[in-house]
Design a protein around this motif. Structure first.
Motif, PDB file in Angstrom:
ATOM      1  N   UNK A  73       0.825  -1.210   0.000  1.00  0.00           N
ATOM      2  CA  UNK A  73       0.000   0.000   0.000  1.00  0.00           C
ATOM      3  C   UNK A  73       0.859   1.261   0.000  1.00  0.00           C
ATOM      4  N   UNK A  74       2.105   1.155   0.491  1.00  0.00           N
ATOM      5  CA  UNK A  74       2.978   2.328   0.543  1.00  0.00           C
ATOM      6  C   UNK A  74       3.358   2.843  -0.843  1.00  0.00           C
ATOM      7  N   UNK A  75       3.344   1.956  -1.838  1.00  0.00           N
ATOM      8  CA  UNK A  75       3.762   2.376  -3.181  1.00  0.00           C
ATOM      9  C   UNK A  75       2.854   3.463  -3.748  1.00  0.00           C
ATOM     10  N   UNK A  76       1.598   3.490  -3.275  1.00  0.00           N
ATOM     11  CA  UNK A  76       0.643   4.496  -3.753  1.00  0.00           C
ATOM     12  C   UNK A  76       0.423   5.595  -2.726  1.00  0.00           C
ATOM     13  N   UNK A  77       1.244   5.624  -1.669  1.00  0.00           N
ATOM     14  CA  UNK A  77       1.092   6.596  -0.590  1.00  0.00           C
ATOM     15  C   UNK A  77       1.949   7.829  -0.898  1.00  0.00           C
ATOM     16  N   UNK A  78       1.337   9.009  -1.102  1.00  0.00           N
ATOM     17  CA  UNK A  78       2.106  10.201  -1.500  1.00  0.00           C
ATOM     18  C   UNK A  78       3.255  10.530  -0.551  1.00  0.00           C
ATOM     19  N   UNK A  79       3.038  10.450   0.765  1.00  0.00           N
ATOM     20  CA  UNK A  79       4.092  10.796   1.725  1.00  0.00           C
ATOM     21  C   UNK A  79       5.273   9.833   1.616  1.00  0.00           C
ATOM     22  N   UNK A  80       4.975   8.543   1.419  1.00  0.00           N
ATOM     23  CA  UNK A  80       6.036   7.543   1.265  1.00  0.00           C
ATOM     24  C   UNK A  80       6.778   7.756  -0.048  1.00  0.00           C
ATOM     25  N   UNK A  81       6.032   8.043  -1.098  1.00  0.00           N
ATOM     26  CA  UNK A  81       6.647   8.289  -2.401  1.00  0.00           C
ATOM     27  C   UNK A  81       7.591   9.488  -2.338  1.00  0.00           C
ATOM     28  N   UNK A  82       7.160  10.534  -1.640  1.00  0.00           N
ATOM     29  CA  UNK A  82       7.984  11.741  -1.545  1.00  0.00           C
ATOM     30  C   UNK A  82       9.252  11.474  -0.739  1.00  0.00           C
ATOM     31  N   UNK A  83       9.152  10.652   0.320  1.00  0.00           N
ATOM     32  CA  UNK A  83      10.306  10.391   1.191  1.00  0.00           C
ATOM     33  C   UNK A  83      11.300   9.453   0.545  1.00  0.00           C
ATOM     34  N   UNK A  84      10.841   8.421  -0.147  1.00  0.00           N
ATOM     35  CA  UNK A  84      11.749   7.391  -0.643  1.00  0.00           C
ATOM     36  C   UNK A  84      11.805   7.295  -2.169  1.00  0.00           C
ATOM     37  N   UNK A  85      10.907   8.008  -2.878  1.00  0.00           N
ATOM     38  CA  UNK A  85      10.842   7.840  -4.322  1.00  0.00           C
ATOM     39  C   UNK A  85      11.686   8.832  -5.100  1.00  0.00           C
ATOM     40  N   UNK A  86      11.635   8.691  -6.416  1.00  0.00           N
ATOM     41  CA  UNK A  86      12.326   9.593  -7.334  1.00  0.00           C
ATOM     42  C   UNK A  86      11.319  10.548  -7.973  1.00  0.00           C
ATOM     43  N   UNK A  87      11.739  11.788  -8.249  1.00  0.00           N
ATOM     44  CA  UNK A  87      10.820  12.742  -8.897  1.00  0.00           C
ATOM     45  C   UNK A  87      10.416  12.254 -10.286  1.00  0.00           C
ATOM     46  N   UNK A  88       9.117  12.216 -10.527  1.00  0.00           N
ATOM     47  CA  UNK A  88       8.575  11.839 -11.832  1.00  0.00           C
ATOM     48  C   UNK A  88       7.478  12.839 -12.181  1.00  0.00           C
ATOM     49  N   UNK A  89       7.744  13.725 -13.151  1.00  0.00           N
ATOM     50  CA  UNK A  89       6.751  14.733 -13.516  1.00  0.00           C
ATOM     51  C   UNK A  89       6.446  15.644 -12.343  1.00  0.00           C
ATOM     52  N   UNK A  90       5.159  15.699 -11.972  1.00  0.00           N
ATOM     53  CA  UNK A  90       4.726  16.556 -10.866  1.00  0.00           C
ATOM     54  C   UNK A  90       4.758  15.839  -9.519  1.00  0.00           C
ATOM     55  N   UNK A  91       5.126  14.565  -9.522  1.00  0.00           N
ATOM     56  CA  UNK A  91       5.107  13.811  -8.275  1.00  0.00           C
ATOM     57  C   UNK A  91       6.343  12.969  -8.083  1.00  0.00           C
ATOM     58  N   UNK A  92       6.174  11.905  -7.333  1.00  0.00           N
ATOM     59  CA  UNK A  92       7.284  11.000  -7.019  1.00  0.00           C
ATOM     60  C   UNK A  92       6.825   9.557  -7.244  1.00  0.00           C
ATOM     61  N   UNK A  93       7.792   8.678  -7.451  1.00  0.00           N
ATOM     62  CA  UNK A  93       7.475   7.271  -7.695  1.00  0.00           C
ATOM     63  C   UNK A  93       8.582   6.391  -7.134  1.00  0.00           C
ATOM     64  N   UNK A  94       8.189   5.287  -6.495  1.00  0.00           N
ATOM     65  CA  UNK A  94       9.166   4.308  -6.012  1.00  0.00           C
ATOM     66  C   UNK A  94       9.659   3.524  -7.224  1.00  0.00           C
TER      67      UNK A  94
END
Length: 533
Positions: A73-94
């Motif tokens: 469920x964390x993969x679709x969680x904005x806060x988790x994506x921002x903390x651990x993901x890479x910038x993709x467009x306007x958001x972040x992605x694991x």
């Protein structure tokens, strides 16, 4: 006839021929009949504390179900994506490789933990092993909670998963060894409910925190994992040890005390008779099993017992269960936003909860056999998977996508009513008591290994930038499920109403597996006594 006066002190006898293929119920005939005559309600009155402790040990399995669900469920969680993901467009992605690595942390840990569980469970018992695992879990939740990188989080998932491998072996083993025949189905099926409860809590927590944008959106779910081991560690000092394990350690008086703790003081069964049955089962198995290592699982008739336990557990993965984890994916395809998809995911898990409760009524109220429930579930699930496959043929059809999502809900309900819970009943009954920990451990390891494979394969099957099968994966799982259903028809025996001693005898005699239900050992023994007289 061979006597075992030294082991039991009562001069019990085990009847068998020179090859050991024709064993009989002799001393325990009356005990076996009493087990058969004991009704469900009477058993609850006689063994209320056994019921409680079996469910208490299952709390550990809640942790396994929770951890396996929450990380996805964390993969679709904005806060988790921002903390651990890479910038993709306007958001972040694991990154996809890290999604795979994190998803495999739990099953990899379970493979290693399950295989490692056999020795400590036999050397130190069920209670001490569970206690150490709980302390282990507390420690590695700290790693997950304070993780500063995906690599640190992945290490915490794998190392924490080692304990989950122990939990899913300890819980069904303990439940099967402390309860009477009348309660065995309910209390071992409860293991599946514990998994579902863990998944349900994870879905609910994820849905509740989906809108948060701070670090507690993902830290709070990790922190919740500290609750379960603390509860278990508080209760464990009061829990009785398995009487079967105590007998194998030569601790007869401790086994008696454990049976007294497990039974009611007002409606207590004849403890001496119950203890005699435990001793006799152990003695009978000693006749056929000189040692208790993993290699013994593949010797003689144990090969068949091992085949059955591995297959009924493996079917959970290869016959369609991975699709449940992607229910949210189909809801999003149907046009729901992320929040509504999470809510629908909670509903899907709730259906699983209701399905598991329903299995208890099938077992105890309708008194259906394990083989009957499991096989019926397999055929219905197979049909639903093919329906999902055919519904995927029309492209961009919202009605068809909603129908697929609905079929997945129905499939979840049927699975959790039949194959899911009955699997734990079967693996707890089919294996011999002396090899049970290793049999369940090996089955868990095989199931977790194939779970790793599905974790790797599913994104490539379903993602639009890969194979993009979508619902067409139903054809693959439906085909596998069809062959599994055929295997069940020919290879799955009926263990309902059989004591562990009876099952030992049926397997040792090489009774055809489909005849287990009708083979009458008690009538045969009584006839033999009349003829002798």
């Amino acid at each position: 006839m061979e006597k075992h006066e030294e082991a039991t002190g009562v001069g019990q006898e085990v009847s068998r021929d020179e090859k050991g293929d024709n064993v009989h119920i002799d001393v325990t005939r009356d005990i076996t009949r009493a087990e058969h005559d004991l009704g469900f309600r009477q058993a609850l009155r006689q063994y209320p504390t056994a019921t409680f402790w079996a469910m208490f040990f299952s709390i550990a399995v809640i942790m396994s179900g929770y951890d396996g669900q929450i990380i996805f469920s964390f993969y679709a969680l904005p806060a988790f994506q921002k903390r651990y993901g890479n910038p993709i467009g306007d958001g972040y992605e694991i990154p996809a490789p890290w999604q795979t690595a994190l998803g495999m942390g739990n099953p990899i840990g379970q493979v290693l933990g399950a295989l490692a569980s056999g020795y400590p469970m036999e050397r130190f018992g069920r209670r001490w092993t569970l206690a150490v695992c709980c302390v282990w879990s507390v420690g590695f939740v700290f790693v997950q909670f304070f993780a500063t990188s995906l690599s640190m989080l992945c290490a915490g998932e794998i190392l924490g998963g080692l304990a989950y491998g122990f939990y899913v072996v300890i819980a069904p083993t303990y439940a099967s060894e402390i309860c009477p025949l009348a309660l065995r189905g309910l209390l071992t099926a409860f293991i599946n409910l514990a998994f579902v409860i863990g998944q349900f809590i994870a879905q609910g927590v994820a849905a509740g925190l989906e809108g948060r944008e701070d670090q507690w959106a993902y830290k709070a779910p990790f922190a919740l994992q500290w609750l379960w081991p603390v509860i278990i560690l508080i209760g464990l000092p009061f829990a009785p040890e398995s009487p079967y394990w105590l007998i194998r350690q030569g601790r007869k008086e401790d086994a008696r005390k454990a049976l007294e703790k497990l039974s009611s003081s007002k409606n207590a069964p004849d403890i001496d008779q119950v203890l005699l049955g435990v001793e006799q089962t152990d003695l009978l198995e000693q006749e056929f099993e000189a040692t208790t290592n993993y290699w013994d699982l593949f010797k003689g008739v144990n090969r068949v017992r091992t085949e059955i336990t591995i297959m009924v557990y493996l079917i959970q993965v290869i016959a369609g269960n991975p699709l449940i984890g992607y229910a949210n994916y189909f809801f999003e395809q149907a046009g729901l936003n992320a929040a509504d998809s999470f809510d629908m995911g909670v509903g899907n898990t709730a259906l699983g909860f209701v399905g598991t409760i329903t299995s208890w009524f099938l077992l105890n109220y309708f008194k259906l056999g394990r083989r009957t429930i499991y096989n019926t579930g397999m055929w219905v699930m197979t049909l639903l998977l093919f329906i999902i496959g055919f519904l995927s043929i029309p492209t961009n059809n919202k009605g068809a996508i909603w129908a697929m999502a609905s079929c997945m809900d129905v499939w979840t309900f049927i699975y959790q009513m039949t194959v899911g819970p009955i699997c734990f009943v079967i693996i707890s009954e089919i294996s011999s008591t002396r090899l049970r920990t290793k049999s369940i451990a090996l089955s868990t390891a095989v199931q977790s290994f194939f779970n790793i494979i599905s974790t790797i394969a599913m994104p490539y099957m379903l993602n639009t930038d890969q194979a993009n099968w979508g619902g067409k994966a139903g054809f693959l799982f439906g085909g596998i499920s069809f062959f599994c259903a055929i295997w069940c028809h020919f290879r799955l025996p009926e263990s309902k109403g059989r004591t562990f001693e009876e099952l030992d005898i049926l397997f040792q005699r090489k009774v055809p597996l489909r005849d287990f239900k009708t083979y009458d050992l008690l009538a045969e023994t009584e006839l033999g006594k009349v003829e002798t007289a």
